[in-house]
Design a protein around this motif. Structure first.
Motif, short mmCIF file in Angstrom:
data_model
loop_
_atom_site.label_atom_id
_atom_site.label_comp_id
_atom_site.label_asym_id
_atom_site.label_seq_id
_atom_site.Cartn_x
_atom_site.Cartn_y
_atom_site.Cartn_z
N GLY A 419 0.78 -1.20 0.09
CA GLY A 419 0.04 0.03 0.06
C GLY A 419 0.77 1.14 -0.12
N ASP A 620 -3.99 1.33 -2.63
CA ASP A 620 -3.79 -0.15 -2.27
C ASP A 620 -3.73 -0.93 -3.59
OD1 ASP A 620 -4.85 -2.95 -1.71
OD2 ASP A 620 -4.72 -1.97 0.37
N THR A 691 -10.45 -3.57 -0.72
CA THR A 691 -9.64 -3.35 0.37
C THR A 691 -10.42 -4.23 1.84
OG1 THR A 691 -10.27 -1.43 1.07
CG2 THR A 691 -8.35 -1.64 -0.27
#
Length: 732
Positions: A419, A620, A691
């Motif tokens: 990330g 991400d 996510t």
């Protein structure tokens, strides 16, 4: 364990130690012979992959000893995908030969090829071309990158370039001069801000000042008849860790010679591959970078008047460094960012994206040699270069965590999930920098260096150049301790004639003993004692050097002699905002405000995603994997990556300029058809949901976007948003 080992442990230990000593001498003999075999090889390298040379720097308008090769993927690697960005790995010319970037399967080159990227390697011959300069090398790197770009017209985006150590700052120079030739840049263990550091650490930054500047560099080049022997750089590197250099490196092989020999010989093949630089090249490096620090301050100008300003780089820069690196500590790898940019907004208005990753413990060589680092950090960087390339301008830290068990594990590129979390200049300061006192000390050292160099050139240089003829220089090079440590143990030395036969006899009658043998235990205790003593010596030496530097250059007399005591301005200039840049930002802001209603569904989607993600300051890998799949499903040609990047940056800046207006005008970008709006919002939700758990602030923003796309709350439905079709519709 033999019967003799049980009954007479010290006798068996004596036999084992003698046998290990003979085998160790044979390892040194093989090492010396390999060194001599490579001495005359014009293409000396340690690459473990096959390759084809596609461009030779000797044919450039300003010839250099660099060459570029296209790597052949091993049988297990996939066929290169011509749509993927090509990778260029550039090795450091810092005393050793080329190839460390592809030293083994788990390497920068291996990682790139395993990911399906075409891969190129930039190496160099042992001796420079006559008259070759660092400026010529930088322009050769540009020519190589342009050639790779021409060879891959179908690739999405410009080539990714990786510069290791010394090659890192050379790569940054090249990208600053010709930004359009490069895609993302990865600089690994590269010292850019050479004055920076942390008190009590990074002792090498004081060396130039303690020695009185770069006059010794000039003298070494003169004694080499115009060439600087890379063996001196190797010796300087080794002096930083006396425990490893003078004891542990050899002891670890002797202690486990039956298993450690092959690994040791493989590494020594690179470590002993000494190369040379032109004296002018080394003088430039020391004067302009190591002592002058002119690259980080924006003062560096080439001989033709070209100003090397790193703020001109248009592609993302990934900085990889380590807290365990004493050669290039994090402060020297990162502080140039805060040196060049006043704050995070200054960085953004220059359109720059910088990603950094700080390893906790790996040493300097491990940054680009360690298999563990290659499988983790380098693999994640290679897998996510497209994502890095489209990140909005700003400063980010790459944060890795194990992907196993995480939501969306299948979307991660491997065992690790990366990330990119937004950071500020204060986050960089945690890794060190330069205080005002440091600035004045190093500025004084720079002026002393300039004075001493001028004095040397006037008084001693003519005489040394007359004496140091090429035969004398060659003799001095062969007598260098770094070379003698190889040649004295080779078959060239008659005393070593018995070693090979004796080693063969030992292997036939080898009698190893258990680790629990009292002799082995005592041996380990003695080794630990020696290591601790040498480590303590190194630490005391480093502390003394730092203190000596401070005492010399802090003194009022030195500050007065160098003219700094009378100056009220900062001891070195820092690039600031120019009127031209302020005008550029003002005009760009006006254009962005005027274009907020221009565009269509692509602009609406990316503006919405950017606004939702701004609340967490994190990008991400899983979300980008969903975006990549969407692009594949709809066809890459629908929204090519360069266009995707342009829109992301434009919409991001619109949100920074006027967030309220950017949201208010969002409905004007949406299609009138409710079905298409619902499909568009389903895409946004699929990216956000990738996510897993959504933070409250991000969920609130997503609800706002849902109302914009799908309509106002329906009172008949209890205040819930009236959906025109399910958000999770498979129409996405």
């Amino acid at each position: 364990m033999t019967a003799m080992d049980g009954m007479f442990p010290w006798a068996s230990y004596t036999l084992d130690a003698w046998q290990r000593s003979v085998l160790f001498l044979d390892v040194l003999r093989q090492r010396g012979n390999a060194f001599l075999e490579r001495e005359d090889d014009p293409m000396r390298h340690v690459l473990s992959f096959d390759f084809d040379v596609v461009m030779d720097g000797s044919g450039l308008p300003r010839p250099v000893n660099y060459w570029m090769a296209r790597m052949r993927p091993p049988p297990a690697a996939p066929t290169p995908d011509q749509r993927k960005r090509p990778f260029i790995v550039i090795d450091p010319r810092a005393g050793h030969g080329p190839g460390i970037g592809g030293f083994k399967a788990d390497s920068e080159i291996g990682v790139a090829m395993n990911a399906g990227h075409p891969c190129y390697f930039v190496g160099f011959r042992p001796d420079p071309e006559p008259g070759q300069t660092i400026e010529d090398v930088v322009r050769a790197i540009i020519a190589f990158a342009e050639e790779v770009g021409r060879r891959h017209p179908q690739a999405e985006g410009r080539p990714v370039a990786i510069g290791n150590c010394q090659a890192g700052w050379a790569l940054l120079m090249a990208a600053a001069i010709r930004p359009e030739a490069f895609g993302p840049l990865l600089v690994a263990g590269s010292p850019v801000s050479t004055w920076a550091g942390v008190p009590g650490k990074a002792p090498m930054r004081y060396l130039g000042g303690v020695l009185g500047g770069s006059w010794l560099t000039a003298m070494t080049g003169d004694l080499g008849a115009g060439k600087f022997d890379g063996a001196w750089l190797v010796s300087n590197f080794e002096s930083g860790n006396p425990a490893n250099t003078y004891w542990m490196k050899q002891y670890e092989v002797w202690a486990d010679v039956d298993r450690a020999a092959d690994r040791y010989l493989g590494f020594e093949k690179w470590w002993g591959g000494h190369v040379t630089l032109n004296a002018e090249e080394m003088q430039f490096i020391v004067d302009q970078l190591f002592i002058g620090n002119r690259l980080a301050s924006g003062e560096l100008t080439f001989s033709d008047g070209t100003r090397v300003d790193l703020r001109n780089i248009a592609s993302p820069i990934i900085v990889f460094c380590s807290e365990g690196d004493d050669i290039t500590p994090p402060a020297q790898a990162l502080s140039w960012v805060s040196d060049l940019y006043r704050d995070i907004n200054d960085l953004r208005t220059h359109g720059q994206t910088i990603v950094y990753s700080v390893h906790g413990s790996i040493g300097h060589l491990g940054i680009f040699v360690s298999g563990g680092v290659a499988r983790k950090e380098h693999n994640e960087f290679a897998s996510n270069m497209d994502m890095i390339d489209v990140l909005p301008p700003g400063l980010y830290e790459a944060v890795l965590q194990e992907s196993k068990g995480l939501h969306g594990e299948e979307l991660a590129g491997g065992d690790w999930l990366v990330g990119f979390e937004a950071r500020d200049m204060t986050d960089l300061a945690r890794h060190g920098g330069t205080t005002e006192e440091d600035e004045r000390r190093f500025a004084a050292a720079r002026r002393v260096s300039e004075a001493n160099l001028a004095l040397y050139r006037m008084v001693a240089q003519p005489a040394l150049r007359a004496v140091a003829t090429p035969p004398v220089a060659e003799t001095l090079a062969q007598l260098h301790p770094a070379r003698l440590s190889y040649t004295l143990f080779s078959d060239r030395n008659p005393w070593m004639a018995w070693v090979r036969q004796a080693a063969e006899m030992v292997r036939e009658h080898r009698q190893q003993i258990e680790r629990g043998n009292p002799g082995r235990i005592a041996e380990k205790v003695l080794s630990d004692t020696i290591e601790q003593a040498l480590t303590a010596y190194g630490q005391q030496s480093d502390a003394a050097r730092e203190r000596l530097f401070q005492v010399i250059y802090d003194s009022p007399l030195m500050q007065a002699m160098t003219g700094l005591a009378a100056e009220t301005a900062p001891p070195r200039p820092r690039p600031g905002e120019t009127p031209e840049h302020r005008r550029f930002v003002a005009l760009a802001t006006e254009r962005l405000r005027a274009r907020m209603t221009e565009g269509g569904i692509h602009e609406a989607l990316l503006r919405s995603l950017a606004w939702v993600r701004l609340s967490t300051g994190r990008a991400d890998e899983r979300s980008f994997a969903v975006i990549r799949r969407i692009r594949e499903a709809y066809g890459r040609q629908t929204l090519p990556l360069p266009e995707f990047k342009r829109i992301v940056r434009e919409q991001f800046f619109m949100l920074l300029v006027d967030e309220a207006e950017a949201l208010a005008t969002l409905p004007q970008l949406l299609p009138a058809d409710p079905e298409k709006r619902a499909e568009a919002f389903a895409l946004i939700r699929s990216v956000v949901d990738a996510t897993g758990d959504i933070p409250p602030q991000e969920a609130e923003r997503l609800a706002t976007i849902e109302r914009i796309f799908l309509g106002e709350p329906d009172p008949a439905a209890g205040g819930k948003v009236r959906r025109l079709r399910p958000a999770g519709s498979t129409a996405a």
